[in-house]
Motif scaffolding. Sequence first.
Motif, PDB file in Angstrom:
ATOM      1  N   ALA A 106      34.535  -1.562   8.857  1.00 51.34           N
ATOM      2  CA  ALA A 106      33.570  -1.476   7.753  1.00 51.34           C
ATOM      3  C   ALA A 106      32.682  -2.706   7.707  1.00 51.34           C
ATOM      4  N   VAL A 107      33.284  -3.890   7.884  1.00 54.97           N
ATOM      5  CA  VAL A 107      32.517  -5.138   7.877  1.00 54.97           C
ATOM      6  C   VAL A 107      31.512  -5.154   9.019  1.00 54.97           C
ATOM      7  N   GLU A 108      31.954  -4.772  10.208  1.00 54.60           N
ATOM      8  CA  GLU A 108      31.062  -4.733  11.374  1.00 54.60           C
ATOM      9  C   GLU A 108      29.914  -3.754  11.162  1.00 54.60           C
ATOM     10  N   ALA A 109      30.221  -2.610  10.540  1.00 54.14           N
ATOM     11  CA  ALA A 109      29.185  -1.595  10.298  1.00 54.14           C
ATOM     12  C   ALA A 109      28.134  -2.100   9.310  1.00 54.14           C
ATOM     13  N   MET A 110      28.575  -2.793   8.258  1.00 62.45           N
ATOM     14  CA  MET A 110      27.632  -3.299   7.272  1.00 62.45           C
ATOM     15  C   MET A 110      26.729  -4.387   7.859  1.00 62.45           C
ATOM     16  N   ALA A 111      27.246  -5.106   8.862  1.00 59.29           N
ATOM     17  CA  ALA A 111      26.478  -6.205   9.456  1.00 59.29           C
ATOM     18  C   ALA A 111      25.612  -5.753  10.631  1.00 59.29           C
ATOM     19  N   ASN A 112      25.823  -4.525  11.100  1.00 59.83           N
ATOM     20  CA  ASN A 112      25.098  -4.019  12.270  1.00 59.83           C
ATOM     21  C   ASN A 112      23.820  -3.299  11.840  1.00 59.83           C
ATOM     22  N   ALA A 113      22.698  -3.983  11.952  1.00 63.91           N
ATOM     23  CA  ALA A 113      21.419  -3.408  11.519  1.00 63.91           C
ATOM     24  C   ALA A 113      20.972  -2.251  12.401  1.00 63.91           C
ATOM     25  N   GLU A 114      21.512  -2.150  13.611  1.00 68.09           N
ATOM     26  CA  GLU A 114      21.107  -1.093  14.527  1.00 68.09           C
ATOM     27  C   GLU A 114      21.884   0.204  14.299  1.00 68.09           C
ATOM     28  N   MET A 115      22.938   0.133  13.530  1.00 66.33           N
ATOM     29  CA  MET A 115      23.751   1.319  13.270  1.00 66.33           C
ATOM     30  C   MET A 115      23.093   2.175  12.192  1.00 66.33           C
ATOM     31  N   GLY A 116      23.069   3.484  12.396  1.00 66.99           N
ATOM     32  CA  GLY A 116      22.462   4.400  11.440  1.00 66.99           C
ATOM     33  C   GLY A 116      23.247   4.473  10.136  1.00 66.99           C
ATOM     34  N   HIS A 117      22.571   4.952   9.102  1.00 65.19           N
ATOM     35  CA  HIS A 117      23.194   5.008   7.771  1.00 65.19           C
ATOM     36  C   HIS A 117      24.436   5.904   7.765  1.00 65.19           C
ATOM     37  N   ASN A 118      24.367   7.062   8.406  1.00 63.56           N
ATOM     38  CA  ASN A 118      25.501   7.988   8.397  1.00 63.56           C
ATOM     39  C   ASN A 118      26.733   7.376   9.047  1.00 63.56           C
ATOM     40  N   GLU A 119      26.529   6.685  10.162  1.00 64.77           N
ATOM     41  CA  GLU A 119      27.662   6.063  10.845  1.00 64.77           C
ATOM     42  C   GLU A 119      28.238   4.925   9.998  1.00 64.77           C
ATOM     43  N   ARG A 120      27.352   4.164   9.363  1.00 63.23           N
ATOM     44  CA  ARG A 120      27.817   3.104   8.467  1.00 63.23           C
ATOM     45  C   ARG A 120      28.642   3.691   7.320  1.00 63.23           C
ATOM     46  N   MET A 121      28.156   4.785   6.767  1.00 65.13           N
ATOM     47  CA  MET A 121      28.868   5.434   5.677  1.00 65.13           C
ATOM     48  C   MET A 121      30.232   5.936   6.129  1.00 65.13           C
ATOM     49  N   ASN A 122      30.305   6.468   7.332  1.00 67.02           N
ATOM     50  CA  ASN A 122      31.588   6.941   7.853  1.00 67.02           C
ATOM     51  C   ASN A 122      32.600   5.803   7.936  1.00 67.02           C
ATOM     52  N   LYS A 123      32.143   4.640   8.375  1.00 68.19           N
ATOM     53  CA  LYS A 123      33.037   3.492   8.528  1.00 68.19           C
ATOM     54  C   LYS A 123      33.566   3.001   7.182  1.00 68.19           C
ATOM     55  N   VAL A 124      32.662   2.837   6.218  1.00 61.85           N
ATOM     56  CA  VAL A 124      33.088   2.314   4.925  1.00 61.85           C
ATOM     57  C   VAL A 124      33.866   3.375   4.137  1.00 61.85           C
ATOM     58  N   THR A 125      33.534   4.657   4.360  1.00 65.23           N
ATOM     59  CA  THR A 125      34.287   5.731   3.719  1.00 65.23           C
ATOM     60  C   THR A 125      35.713   5.784   4.258  1.00 65.23           C
ATOM     61  N   LYS A 126      35.856   5.602   5.562  1.00 61.35           N
ATOM     62  CA  LYS A 126      37.189   5.563   6.173  1.00 61.35           C
ATOM     63  C   LYS A 126      38.039   4.475   5.525  1.00 61.35           C
ATOM     64  N   PHE A 127      37.435   3.313   5.337  1.00 62.18           N
ATOM     65  CA  PHE A 127      38.131   2.200   4.701  1.00 62.18           C
ATOM     66  C   PHE A 127      38.490   2.539   3.254  1.00 62.18           C
ATOM     67  N   ARG A 128      37.514   3.075   2.528  1.00 53.42           N
ATOM     68  CA  ARG A 128      37.725   3.429   1.111  1.00 53.42           C
ATOM     69  C   ARG A 128      38.870   4.427   0.960  1.00 53.42           C
ATOM     70  N   LEU A 129      38.896   5.451   1.800  1.00 55.57           N
ATOM     71  CA  LEU A 129      39.915   6.487   1.700  1.00 55.57           C
ATOM     72  C   LEU A 129      41.299   5.939   2.049  1.00 55.57           C
ATOM     73  N   ALA A 130      41.348   5.014   2.999  1.00 56.28           N
ATOM     74  CA  ALA A 130      42.630   4.431   3.380  1.00 56.28           C
ATOM     75  C   ALA A 130      43.235   3.627   2.228  1.00 56.28           C
ATOM     76  N   ILE A 131      42.405   2.840   1.549  1.00 56.49           N
ATOM     77  CA  ILE A 131      42.900   2.056   0.408  1.00 56.49           C
ATOM     78  C   ILE A 131      43.350   2.984  -0.711  1.00 56.49           C
ATOM     79  N   ASP A 132      42.584   4.035  -0.948  1.00 54.28           N
ATOM     80  CA  ASP A 132      42.959   4.985  -1.993  1.00 54.28           C
ATOM     81  C   ASP A 132      44.277   5.682  -1.662  1.00 54.28           C
ATOM     82  N   ALA A 133      44.491   5.979  -0.390  1.00 59.21           N
ATOM     83  CA  ALA A 133      45.736   6.640   0.016  1.00 59.21           C
ATOM     84  C   ALA A 133      46.947   5.768  -0.316  1.00 59.21           C
ATOM     85  N   ILE A 134      46.781   4.446  -0.208  1.00 58.62           N
ATOM     86  CA  ILE A 134      47.867   3.523  -0.544  1.00 58.62           C
ATOM     87  C   ILE A 134      48.022   3.404  -2.053  1.00 58.62           C
TER      88      ILE A 134
END
Length: 264
Positions: A86-114
């Motif tokens: 998620a951190v790498e995705a937020m810092a990567n200006a070349e990464m598209g919005h959808n891919e960035r969202m997938n990365k941070v969403t993956k992180f968000r869902l993992a924390i919620d699962a715990i």
Amino acid sequence: MKAKFFLLFSVLLMLAPLAAYAETTSPVEQLDEISDEALQMAKLHRYDDANRILKHFSEEFLTVTGNGRPFSMDELRIITVAHEEAVEAMANAEMGHNERMNKVTKFRLAIDAIASTHQPLWTEMEGPIMTVFNNVKTAANEGNNDQFHTNLNSFLSLYNVIYPSMKIDINPETIQKIDAKVSFIDQYRPQVLSEASSQEELEALESDLQTIFDEMTEDEADPSLWWVMISTGSIIILTLSYVGWRKYKGDSKKSKKVQKERKN
């Protein structure tokens, strides 16, 4: 007057556990809230703000683990990997919005699962995942090569988003079973398209996924709320019964008084 006092006292008793429940926020729940803030910033394309929040999460996470929160080794590994992505995705200006969202969403869902004790957020992905997987099956049955690859890639992308959360909530044997089917379908795409026997793997995977979602989304109340619900219901019944009894006694006195006056 006594009836009004009793009613007021009962209402206060009824609200007290609700207030105590609402104000209780565990350290893990606070981490969950921070992960949600990062996701909301990413949705608004505020990637720098999301990145700062993710770094704040890292600091708070170290504090929580330092205070002895018993994360398992698997949980620690999953959180660490998802957070770094998620951190790498937020810092990567070349990464598209959808891919960035997938990365941070993956992180968000993992924390919620715990943090969640019932019906974690990743189960909300059932609709999109099962819909796109049905499109994979349809394309395979029709022999539509382009649609098959396009929809399978979409499915794999969504599956990757919820995979860390599934590993937290689902037993390892079930995850390994599903992983094996997903890997087979991905690796042997031409075979799945051309052979009916290989397409049976699609049916089996669909059944496994549906079973998981059904088991995880069964209607169940948060166990910590049961005491609140039971105590609240008891107080309401007690209050209504008392008020009804007072009204009955009052009506009886009035009736006796009227009868006495008539006799006089």
